[in-house]
Scaffold this active site. Structure first.
Site, PDB file in Angstrom:
ATOM      1  N   TYR A 151       0.924  -1.274  -0.140  1.00  0.00           N
ATOM      2  CA  TYR A 151       0.119   0.041   0.125  1.00  0.00           C
ATOM      3  C   TYR A 151       0.986   1.118   0.189  1.00  0.00           C
ATOM      4  CZ  TYR A 151      -3.075   3.571   1.313  1.00  0.00           C
ATOM      5  OH  TYR A 151      -4.124   4.914   1.777  1.00  0.00           O
ATOM      6  N   GLY A 182      -3.684  11.904   6.400  1.00  0.00           N
ATOM      7  CA  GLY A 182      -3.495  11.004   7.518  1.00  0.00           C
ATOM      8  C   GLY A 182      -4.509  10.140   7.902  1.00  0.00           C
TER       9      GLY A 182
END
Length: 250
Positions: A151, A182
């Site tokens: 990822y 985030g």
């Protein structure tokens, strides 16, 4: 003259929130995603505010992407804003335990899908010598963490693509912004954990995460700065987060 924005992954999360914010601010929309019913619901909600077109395709399917985008004609090709939002994470295991199918999906959606969509849209922007591209990356593209290697690699790819696009497209007046969120509470963790909602919920336990609307606000800011301003890169954390893996929990 009204602007037109094309948003991938518009059926939920950041993409959906961005579509709603754009519509409230008089930006016509081309909303894209895999879930036809969700797109139809969103179109019905927003069509009283702006003109809306829906395109149903999987960004990881090159032929479907090309066919769907090429179906646009007339003013619908005059896309001012491209938001490459579609993507996601699949699995959270050590490399040796990872599922190759998960790896392929992340690379297909996060990297190849972004390229497939941009390959069709960017030449239209070049022809008009105007446009703005927003690529949704992740803090994972800036900081690799254990159990998220592939990822992180796919999102690092988004970062590299954003930089390369900016280098090549500046002469045409096309601005490119890379946005790296985030911890955002959307369907992200539910997808990553294969529908395990309890496990997904634990990711955001004991702190206040970002929500999709926070990132939509940031996208909207970037597409509304003066024409001589280019926001090249933006990292956005909830106030409790300080890097990819460090979160203060109460």
């Amino acid at each position: 003259m009204k602007r037109i924005a094309l948003i991938t992954g518009a059926t939920s999360g950041i993409g959906e929130a961005t579509a709603k914010l754009f519509a409230k601010n008089d930006i016509d929309l081309i909303i894209c995603g895999r879930r036809k019913e969700k797109l139809a619901t969103l179109e019905n909600e927003l069509s009283s505010l702006v003109s809306v077109r829906t395109l149903v395709f999987d960004v990881g399917d090159k032929d479907a992407v090309t066919k769907s985008l090429q179906s646009l004609n007339g003013i619908w090709r005059d896309i001012d804003i491209l938001v490459n939002n579609a993507g996601g994470a699949h699995g959270l295991e050590l490399f040796v335990d990872g599922d190759v199918n998960d790896w392929e999906r992340m690379i297909d959606y996060n990297v190849k899908g972004l390229l497939y969509v941009s390959k069709t849209i960017v030449p239209w922007m070049i022809e008009r010598k105007k446009g703005q591209i927003i690529n949704i990356s992740s803090i994972a593209g800036k900081q690799t963490y254990a159990k998220g290697m592939v990822y992180c690699a796919s999102k690092s790819g988004v970062e590299a693509i954003s930089k390369g696009m900016r280098l090549e497209l500046v002469p045409y007046g096309i601005r490119v912004c890379n946005i790296a969120p985030g911890a955002v509470e959307t369907e992200f963790s539910v997808v990553r954990f294969k529908g395990d909602k309890n496990k997904a919920k634990s990711v955001y336990k004991n702190f206040k995460p970002l929500i999709a609307e926070d990132i939509a606000d940031s996208i909207f800011y970037c597409v509304n700065v003066p024409s001589h301003v280019q926001i090249a890169d933006m990292t956005i954390f909830p106030s409790a987060q300080s890097d990819a893996t460090t979160i203060h929990r109460e």
